[in-house]
Design a protein around this motif. Structure first.
Motif, PDB file in Angstrom:
ATOM      1  N   ILE A  61       0.744  -1.333  -0.003  1.00 19.82           N
ATOM      2  CA  ILE A  61       0.122  -0.021  -0.119  1.00 19.82           C
ATOM      3  C   ILE A  61       0.906   1.423  -0.050  1.00 19.82           C
ATOM      4  CG2 ILE A  61      -1.564   1.242   1.368  1.00 19.82           C
ATOM      5  CD1 ILE A  61      -2.875  -1.212   2.427  1.00 19.82           C
ATOM      6  N   LEU A  62       1.868   1.287   0.875  1.00 20.67           N
ATOM      7  CA  LEU A  62       2.496   2.444   1.172  1.00 20.67           C
ATOM      8  C   LEU A  62       3.603   2.631   0.365  1.00 20.67           C
ATOM      9  CD1 LEU A  62       2.133   2.972   5.020  1.00 20.67           C
ATOM     10  CD2 LEU A  62       0.920   4.033   3.071  1.00 20.67           C
ATOM     11  N   VAL A  63       4.804   1.881   0.406  1.00 18.71           N
ATOM     12  CA  VAL A  63       6.130   1.680  -0.006  1.00 18.71           C
ATOM     13  C   VAL A  63       6.090   1.420  -1.599  1.00 18.71           C
ATOM     14  CG1 VAL A  63       8.487   1.202   0.188  1.00 18.71           C
ATOM     15  CG2 VAL A  63       6.925   1.285   2.165  1.00 18.71           C
ATOM     16  N   ASN A  64       5.598   0.372  -1.994  1.00 15.91           N
ATOM     17  CA  ASN A  64       5.233   0.188  -3.349  1.00 15.91           C
ATOM     18  C   ASN A  64       4.263   0.272  -3.940  1.00 15.91           C
ATOM     19  OD1 ASN A  64       8.027  -1.132  -3.172  1.00 15.91           O
ATOM     20  ND2 ASN A  64       7.151  -2.897  -2.344  1.00 15.91           N
ATOM     21  N   ASN A  65       3.621   1.357  -3.729  1.00 17.96           N
ATOM     22  CA  ASN A  65       2.337   1.899  -4.350  1.00 17.96           C
ATOM     23  C   ASN A  65       2.393   1.634  -5.488  1.00 17.96           C
ATOM     24  OD1 ASN A  65       0.123   3.746  -5.432  1.00 17.96           O
ATOM     25  ND2 ASN A  65      -0.487   3.597  -3.124  1.00 17.96           N
ATOM     26  N   TYR A  66       1.298   0.657  -6.073  1.00 19.25           N
ATOM     27  CA  TYR A  66       1.315   0.486  -7.848  1.00 19.25           C
ATOM     28  C   TYR A  66       1.044   1.604  -8.486  1.00 19.25           C
ATOM     29  CZ  TYR A  66       1.768  -4.566  -8.150  1.00 19.25           C
ATOM     30  OH  TYR A  66       2.042  -5.797  -8.082  1.00 19.25           O
ATOM     31  N   VAL A  67       0.354   2.571  -8.304  1.00 20.19           N
ATOM     32  CA  VAL A  67       0.174   3.800  -8.896  1.00 20.19           C
ATOM     33  C   VAL A  67       1.107   4.742  -8.940  1.00 20.19           C
ATOM     34  CG1 VAL A  67      -1.410   5.709  -9.816  1.00 20.19           C
ATOM     35  CG2 VAL A  67      -2.275   3.325  -8.943  1.00 20.19           C
ATOM     36  N   LEU A  68       1.541   5.112  -7.976  1.00 15.21           N
ATOM     37  CA  LEU A  68       2.228   6.493  -7.612  1.00 15.21           C
ATOM     38  C   LEU A  68       3.797   6.110  -7.561  1.00 15.21           C
ATOM     39  CD1 LEU A  68       0.327   8.098  -5.010  1.00 15.21           C
ATOM     40  CD2 LEU A  68       0.450   8.946  -7.392  1.00 15.21           C
ATOM     41  N   PHE A  82      -6.163   5.459 -13.158  1.00 18.37           N
ATOM     42  CA  PHE A  82      -5.740   6.754 -12.265  1.00 18.37           C
ATOM     43  C   PHE A  82      -6.096   8.084 -12.860  1.00 18.37           C
ATOM     44  CE2 PHE A  82      -2.270   9.301 -10.541  1.00 18.37           C
ATOM     45  CZ  PHE A  82      -2.800   9.491  -9.125  1.00 18.37           C
ATOM     46  N   LEU A  83      -5.739   8.494 -13.859  1.00 20.48           N
ATOM     47  CA  LEU A  83      -6.001   9.756 -14.452  1.00 20.48           C
ATOM     48  C   LEU A  83      -7.255   9.863 -15.057  1.00 20.48           C
ATOM     49  CD1 LEU A  83      -2.232  10.736 -16.077  1.00 20.48           C
ATOM     50  CD2 LEU A  83      -3.338  11.389 -13.586  1.00 20.48           C
ATOM     51  N   GLY A  84      -7.587   8.655 -15.658  1.00 18.60           N
ATOM     52  CA  GLY A  84      -8.950   9.053 -16.377  1.00 18.60           C
ATOM     53  C   GLY A  84     -10.342   9.019 -15.531  1.00 18.60           C
TER      54      GLY A  84
END
Lengths: 210, 224
Positions: free
Chosen positions: A13-20, A29-31
């Motif tokens: 969730i935090l360190v390897n966040n898939y999107v960010l 994410f952008l759409g």
């Protein structure tokens, strides 16, 4: 074991966040992040499909592809499994869970070609496939499922956070060429910057090395 | 005859500027953001991507009358996945360092919306030669854009270009440019620049991110 699973979950969730951090699933994410309820619907559909496809592809890799030495077919097999599964889920929901279908239905066709689903199925094999030898299949399977859910929740967190950011960005008076997508991307850069602060937090919190 | 020759050239150049897949159509954003940390990665990804796009365009154009429209999407995905597997095997055998650097983004070419989009918008309606030219044009357009972005990020982030030191030693590198936030920032600024040029030329287009169903969804939301 529980500690390790919790560490995997929170690091996804935090360190390897898939999107960010890892850039999987940038398009939705952008759409789809303009409104909170559509970002919630999209991420719920993503979590669901990610969990289901990992649950199917991980055993396929361990019990079918690896013993038959067909590792190179991974890409083709996984994408086909995901495509079939999404279609199947769509038909099933339409028939038996109409309310859920009404909520998630519009997002399901987007998910087959969403890179985060294919990415999670390939990455869990890379990361936890080796654990089958050391910890046994059941433990590795649970680890990979927790990893899949964690990645999905991370996706949801990023989507929901960003839909809040976006509400402000939409009404701001950006310079001409920045209106629309460019200012959204700059806002995403700043959101992503905040996630860099989480580096190392999970290792020190749970006292494990991942 | 002359007419036809012009149209062939325009198919080829279409993907480079007029319908640049990354900056104008805003497709394939994930790989663009992720692999532009170094120029060498961008070139490798561009070549792999162009190969898959040209081959799948040719194959889909050849089979365009055979594939039933009801199951066209799975057919396209299998064709594309086949070529991606070839690229993976070749790259693993000959340029292992690049294979490791690109990592999971190499198999993710399968779900890259540029390739599926071109299959659906162009290759399934046009002849084999036209589809191949379209693939080459789109591939060059993608490669040029990612190399440009990688150039900006690598020079600012590590002071090098393709591994060679180009900035003076006294230059303080901006580490963030090679990390995740730098990718979003660089892409946003590049797109703003592109729109600024379009404004000057009076050719600004409406941008919606991602593949066709996603674009439809966004339009529906805008109307509400």
């Amino acid at each position: 074991m529980i500690v390790k699973l919790a560490a995997i979950f929170f690091s996804m969730i935090l360190v390897n966040n898939y999107v960010l951090v890892k850039f999987y699933g940038i398009c939705p994410f952008l759409g789809v992040s303009k409104k909170l309820d559509s970002s919630l619907g999209m991420s719920a559909a993503v979590i669901f499909v990610m969990f289901m496809s990992t649950a199917v592809t991980f055993p396929i890799q361990i019990f079918v592809l690896d013993p038959a030495d067909l590792g190179y077919l991974q890409t083709i097999v996984f994408i086909l499994v995901i495509a079939v599964l999404v279609q199947f889920i769509e038909i099933f929901l339409k028939k038996y869970m109409v309310s859920l279908y009404n909520a998630l239905g519009v997002y399901l066709p987007l998910i087959t070609t969403n890179c985060c689903v294919l990415a999670v199925t390939i990455l869990v094999v890379d990361d936890y496939g080796a654990d089958v030898q050391t910890l046994g299949f059941a433990a590795a399977y649970i680890e990979s499922l927790v990893c899949a859910i964690g990645s999905g929740v991370g996706f949801m967190l990023a989507m929901c956070m960003f839909s809040g950011v976006r509400k402000r960005v939409e009404v701001c008076d950006a310079p001409g060429p920045f209106k629309g997508l460019p200012i959204t991307l700059v806002a995403a850069a700043i959101t992503s910057l905040s996630f860099m602060g989480f580096g190392g937090i999970v290792e020190s919190l749970f006292n494990v090395t991942l | 005859m002359a007419q036809e020759k012009v149209s062939k050239v325009s198919i080829l150049t279409n993907g480079i500027i007029k319908e640049n897949p990354v900056l104008r159509l805003v497709l394939g954003t994930c790989s663009t953001l992720a692999i532009t940390t170094a120029v060498s990665n961008a070139i490798g990804m561009g070549v792999a991507f162009t190969f898959v796009l040209v081959c799948s365009n040719i194959m889909i154009a050849l089979l365009r009358n055979v594939i039933p429209s009801k199951v066209h999407l799975p057919c396209y995905i299998v064709i594309i996945a086949g070529f991606v597997t070839i690229v993976q095997m070749v790259m693993h055998a000959y340029v292992d360092s690049l294979y490791t650097a690109l990592g999971v983004f190499l198999p993710l070419i399968v779900v890259n919306c540029i390739i599926l989009g071109r299959a659906e918008m162009f290759a399934c309606k046009n002849t084999v030669v036209d589809s191949a030219l379209d693939g080459v044009g789109m591939g060059i357009g993608y490669t040029l854009t990612v190399v440009l972005m990688a150039t900006i990020r690598e020079i600012l982030g590590s002071g090098t270009w393709l591994g060679f030191q180009v900035m003076p030693k006294s230059f303080v590198t901006i580490g963030i440019m090679t990390q995740a936030p730098g990718a979003f920032l660089c892409f946003g600024l590049l797109m703003a620049l592109c729109i600024w040029v379009e404004d000057k030329l009076d050719a600004r287009i409406e941008r919606k991110i991602g593949c066709q169903p996603l674009k439809d969804l966004q339009e529906g939301e805008d109307k509400e």
